[in-house]
Enzyme design. Structure first.
Site, PDB file in Angstrom:
ATOM      1  N   GLU A   1       6.466 -22.452  27.471  1.00  0.00           N
ATOM      2  CA  GLU A   1       5.484 -23.384  28.025  1.00  0.00           C
ATOM      3  C   GLU A   1       5.402 -24.662  27.201  1.00  0.00           C
ATOM      4  O   GLU A   1       5.321 -24.630  25.975  1.00  0.00           O
ATOM      5  CB  GLU A   1       4.111 -22.706  28.058  1.00  0.00           C
TER       6      GLU A   1
ATOM      7  N   ASP B   1       0.839  -1.191   0.000  1.00  0.00           N
ATOM      8  CA  ASP B   1       0.000   0.000   0.000  1.00  0.00           C
ATOM      9  C   ASP B   1       0.876   1.243   0.000  1.00  0.00           C
ATOM     10  O   ASP B   1       1.909   1.290   0.682  1.00  0.00           O
ATOM     11  CB  ASP B   1      -0.891   0.040   1.240  1.00  0.00           C
TER      12      ASP B   1
ATOM     13  N   ASP C   1       8.668 -22.360  13.885  1.00  0.00           N
ATOM     14  CA  ASP C   1       8.847 -21.725  15.196  1.00  0.00           C
ATOM     15  C   ASP C   1       8.343 -20.293  15.098  1.00  0.00           C
ATOM     16  O   ASP C   1       8.933 -19.464  14.406  1.00  0.00           O
ATOM     17  CB  ASP C   1      10.317 -21.749  15.613  1.00  0.00           C
TER      18      ASP C   1
ATOM     19  N   THR D   1      -4.105  -1.250   7.744  1.00  0.00           N
ATOM     20  CA  THR D   1      -4.860  -0.256   8.506  1.00  0.00           C
ATOM     21  C   THR D   1      -4.108   0.127   9.773  1.00  0.00           C
ATOM     22  O   THR D   1      -3.908   1.316  10.076  1.00  0.00           O
ATOM     23  CB  THR D   1      -6.249  -0.808   8.874  1.00  0.00           C
TER      24      THR D   1
ATOM     25  N   ARG E   1       7.615 -18.341  17.897  1.00  0.00           N
ATOM     26  CA  ARG E   1       7.703 -17.708  19.213  1.00  0.00           C
ATOM     27  C   ARG E   1       8.365 -16.335  19.141  1.00  0.00           C
ATOM     28  O   ARG E   1       9.263 -16.111  18.343  1.00  0.00           O
ATOM     29  CB  ARG E   1       8.491 -18.602  20.174  1.00  0.00           C
TER      30      ARG E   1
END
Length: 538
Positions: free
Chosen positions: A366, A139, A440, A253, A442
């Protein structure tokens, strides 16, 4: 004991009888089973069948267990070490150029975020590109308060002609601009929040010319405008910005308003998708880069903007602190809440952080199956237990436990599905890819900010994963070196750990990943012997 859950401890003490379920109080009718998988278990030589269920927007696990032959933790398992592992920093394993790991360093082929912010401040256009898995389009974006008829003509000439203005919800409500359709009725692919279209009443004729559209945009950006200043419908399409910006929704946006605010300008921006001059289709990255060079425009990625904001924005708040007596010893527990998604994380602190120098640190992702239930498929629970033991022995250190990282970020259900694919022959990387998921995903910015809040400044990082070094750099933290976490290799996790070394760059022992021998050859055992030998010499 080597697990961190009191629930788990209670079940283990009771013998963890077959068909025992660990579930919230709910009826079976409220749950929907999503996936199930056979899971070898590290304790008492048992195997379990895990079912993943969803109820009340929460994920749950049902465990059915039975005794099985002792084959999980093999007697001949190659030991990667215990507390005897060398705790001195190791720096040669994660050698990397500082520029490469700088969070402000742009993705190759793109401009830097500070450069783009400066151009936005000066009223110039910037090209913003989203992820290739999203629209993979660019954009033209500029601050709404800086738009001119000439700028609007350029945007219309090179764009689709559908000119939008992204705005905050408060301003849309002030101007009484409702959504074009309700959120529930919105069937647009990316759920872009269009409001009713508008034209400014003053200074416009048909509303469609570059001059008229520029006047409408300026009126939308003005804090003094009122609802009666606009005709509805019109030729400019306001869009509702989601609070939190690109940290909440990685869309144009949000990126456009974020850039305007970072430039110190009113929170409104013009955006229009760029088309290919040759055939009128949406311009993709190669054509966008050509266009940027030809027009001398900065081009940035939303991914880089996300990293920029993660580094600078306050992402967490401290909720409470309380002492906890754990199986390893006495710790202070700190609960933090993410300001992005409300997720709560915990840090276990041993001793006095003091000046924050030379702190032994583990940032742990976790892993319900490994940390709580002792899955033999991975080394997560063993790494956590070893890190806690090492900190207790040292008398000073921090473990940050990051929730929402299950399965390297893919979630519990997807992780169990990936296990089923691994049973069919894929490795941990291939299984994620077959599911159409990232290997991955994370992010460690939350962990870095928790460490900063705790007063940590320089650390010895307990990890075998170079991505954690990268993910923690740039938040005012310095990694003095790496402390290997060498845990037992079993027949169940051998392939998993070898895949992490070969395909994900994990380093076991003190050597760089490129020089480490294979697990199957006993290379990590040799590494451990070298570490133990070095420790004895010291």
């Amino acid at each position: 004991m080597s697990r961190l859950s009191s629930i788990y401890s209670q079940h283990r003490t009771s013998g963890l009888r077959s068909d025992r379920s660990i579930m919230p109080n709910s009826t079976s009718n409220s749950l929907r089973t999503i996936s199930s998988v056979h899971l070898p278990y590290n304790h008492r030589a048992r195997n379990f069948h895990i079912s993943h269920a969803v109820g009340d927007s929460s994920e749950h696990v049902i465990i059915n267990g039975q005794a099985s032959p002792s084959k999980v933790v093999q007697a001949d398992a190659a030991a990667l070490g215990t507390i005897a592992a060398d705790m001195a920093p190791v720096v040669d394993g994660f050698s990397a150029d500082d520029d490469e790991l700088d969070l402000d360093s742009p993705t190759e082929g793109f401009s830097s975020i500070p450069e783009a912010i400066e151009d936005i401040r000066q009223g110039k256009y910037v090209i913003v590109v989203d992820d290739e898995d999203r629209e993979n389009e660019g954009d033209l974006i500029m601050a709404a308060s800086k738009v001119t008829p000439e700028a609007m003509a350029f945007i219309v000439r090179h764009g689709t002609g559908i000119v939008c203005v992204s705005m905050k919800e408060d301003d849309l409500e002030r101007l009484e601009l409702p959504l074009m359709v309700t959120t529930k009725e919105n069937e647009e692919k990316l759920r872009t929040a269009f409001t009713v279209s508008v034209d400014a009443k003053e200074g416009t004729t048909t509303g469609v010319s570059a001059k008229d559209r520029a006047n409408t945009v300026l009126a939308l950006a003005s804090p003094n405008s009122k609802p009666e200043d606009f005709n509805r419908p019109g030729h400019i399409f306001p869009l509702k910005y989601r609070e939190g910006g690109v940290l909440k929704r990685a869309g144009h946006t949000e990126a456009s308003v974020d850039l305007a605010m970072l430039a110190g300008l009113p929170p409104a921006a013009v955006l229009c998708e760029i088309v290919d001059d040759d055939d009128g289709s949406m311009a993709l990255l190669p054509k966008l880069q050509d266009f940027a060079r030809r027009e001398n425009l900065k081009i940035i990625s939303i991914a880089d903007l996300i990293r920029y904001r993660r580094k600078r924005d306050r992402l967490v708040e401290r909720v409470c602190v309380t002492p906890l007596q754990l199986q390893w010893g006495s710790f202070q527990s700190y609960c933090y809440r993410s300001l992005i998604d409300g997720m709560e994380h915990i840090a276990m602190v041993k001793g006095d952080v003091g000046d924050g120098q030379d702190i032994l640190v583990r940032v742990h992702s976790e892993c319900l199956t490994g940390d709580i239930f002792g899955s033999a498929r991975c080394d997560c629970g063993n790494q956590l237990a070893l890190a806690m033991t090492m900190i207790e022995k040292t008398g000073r250190g921090v473990v940050v436990y990051l929730r929402g990282h299950e399965g390297r970020g893919i979630g519990l259900g997807h992780k169990l599905r990936a296990y089923n694919l691994q049973d069919d022959g894929r490795d941990t990387v291939e299984a994620n890819e077959d599911l159409g998921l990232p290997v991955d995903s994370r992010e460690y910015g939350i962990g870095a900010q928790i460490l900063r809040d705790l007063g940590v400044r320089t650390m010895r990082l307990m990890t075998n994963n170079p991505a954690k070094y990268t993910g923690l750099k740039g938040y005012g933290l310095s990694v003095l070196g790496r402390v290997p976490l060498l845990t037992p290799i079993t027949n169940e996790n051998r392939r998993y750990m070898e895949t992490k070394r070969l395909k994900m760059g994990h380093v076991y022992g003190t050597r760089p990943s490129g020089n480490t021998s294979t697990l199957a050859d006993g290379g990590i055992k040799k590494e451990q012997d070298q570490i133990d030998s070095a420790s004895e010499q010291e």
